[in-house]
Design an enzyme around this catalytic site. Sequence first.
Site, PDB file in Angstrom:
ATOM      1  N   VAL A 245       0.814  -1.274  -0.095  1.00  0.00           N
ATOM      2  CA  VAL A 245      -0.260  -0.039  -0.051  1.00  0.00           C
ATOM      3  C   VAL A 245       1.045   1.185   0.239  1.00  0.00           C
ATOM      4  CG1 VAL A 245      -0.252  -0.209   2.659  1.00  0.00           C
ATOM      5  CG2 VAL A 245      -1.900   1.172   1.061  1.00  0.00           C
ATOM      6  N   ILE A 246       0.591   2.122  -0.823  1.00  0.00           N
ATOM      7  CA  ILE A 246       1.076   3.458  -0.868  1.00  0.00           C
ATOM      8  C   ILE A 246      -0.223   4.704  -0.687  1.00  0.00           C
ATOM      9  CG2 ILE A 246       2.414   5.296  -2.151  1.00  0.00           C
ATOM     10  CD1 ILE A 246       3.979   3.039  -1.780  1.00  0.00           C
TER      11      ILE A 246
ATOM     12  N   GLY B 172       5.481   7.478  -8.753  1.00  0.00           N
ATOM     13  CA  GLY B 172       6.652   6.318  -8.826  1.00  0.00           C
ATOM     14  C   GLY B 172       7.218   5.784  -7.564  1.00  0.00           C
ATOM     15  N   HIS B 173       6.450   6.192  -6.567  1.00  0.00           N
ATOM     16  CA  HIS B 173       6.993   5.453  -5.270  1.00  0.00           C
ATOM     17  C   HIS B 173       6.565   4.125  -5.013  1.00  0.00           C
ATOM     18  CE1 HIS B 173       8.475   9.410  -4.150  1.00  0.00           C
ATOM     19  NE2 HIS B 173       7.047   9.860  -4.289  1.00  0.00           N
TER      20      HIS B 173
ATOM     21  N   GLU C 278       0.950 -12.703  -4.020  1.00  0.00           N
ATOM     22  CA  GLU C 278      -0.198 -13.356  -3.410  1.00  0.00           C
ATOM     23  C   GLU C 278      -1.479 -12.645  -4.173  1.00  0.00           C
ATOM     24  OE1 GLU C 278      -3.212 -14.004   0.520  1.00  0.00           O
ATOM     25  OE2 GLU C 278      -1.137 -13.349   0.565  1.00  0.00           O
TER      26      GLU C 278
END
Length: 401
Positions: free
Chosen positions: A214-215, A223-224, A248
Amino acid sequence: MAEWAADSNEATKLSLVGSSGEAVQFHPTFTYPIFGEDEKIYGYQDLSIDMRFACGSLTLFVSVTWSKQLASESTVDDVEGTLKEYLPEEYLSDAQTFTARAEEEARTFKPLGDLVHSYLRTSMGEQSHYEVYHATWATPGFRAYHQRMQLFILFYIEAGSFINDEDDQWEFFVLYEKRKGDGDAWTYHFMGYSSLYNFYYFPDRTRLRLSQFVILPPFQRGGHGSALYSAIYQYILGKPEIAELSVEDPAEAFEDLRDKNDLIMLFNHDKFMAEGFGTSESSGGGRVGGVGKAGKSGRGGSTAGKGKLGPPVDKHWAERWRLELKIATRQFQRLIEMVILSRIDSDPKTQKAYRLQVKERLYRFNFEMLAQLESEERLEKLEETFKSVTEDYRRILALVK
């Protein structure tokens, strides 16, 4: 009753709070794991669920307010009681106390675990610093930190759920922005994280399966996510005891991110490309995950001679590279099919060989379903699937610039 029903996604306000009270506010994408499938909360008007996280330490403040509440308790949802089931053991409910803590911890918090990757971004002449840390349950203080961090899994991963923190096979990679503070001090701002699980890999190694990724919204589309994924992959390449990285049940957006970064890695790997296409593009041996010379993508152009990629691909050669690059079997087969497609010519024999290679994999992967069909219907289904798959491959290749 409509005026007494609140959308739980809109009512929930999340904030990352730094020094001097500076805050970035955003809303969750999902709240159904907490408030139910309809994502509705009944019995209130002007409902506000205020959840503030200290930017680095993720110390949590929670406040639930409303302008009016229905008198009948039978139709009023217990917001605080429901929410409390998912909150960490320790959180704050006094705003002044939280503000003071957030300001102090903005100055004093240091990431938990070991620094495994850092990178810079430049915008408008200003450099931004980012760091990725690796942690396990054995990392001092990380179990309590994870209790605060894991809330974002419910809010941003569809069908996301908490993991078992009594299972010692979990590993974590956490991404921070590192900002210059007063004097020589730095402050750290949580951006996102990934959790991975260790499985036994015969005979004496492990396979890491990426389970959650998750970001947070304020840091997306920069782009992280790719930077975090690449940091994880480079870490795994550097660990002889880890044989493979798998994923997964990836969501579509993450699958694109994974495909894009894996393809860039292969296109920039001079030795793989030279052997694959029978060219002499480089004698340097290449490097995994690096940036190619002058931004070279490895795509386009004609081949000097038929290499190991064929088509059909040399399976023994492909398996050797798969093991070296530590990529799961199905993913590596897909990547090879995309790499071939990026350079395939219009020769009918080459086109047929490629089509048969892809269909063979599709047949094996979907064997149980296809085996139930009559021969003619099976061939039609395979052709239909082949066209759909190669169309999607072209879409993914277009992402790699």
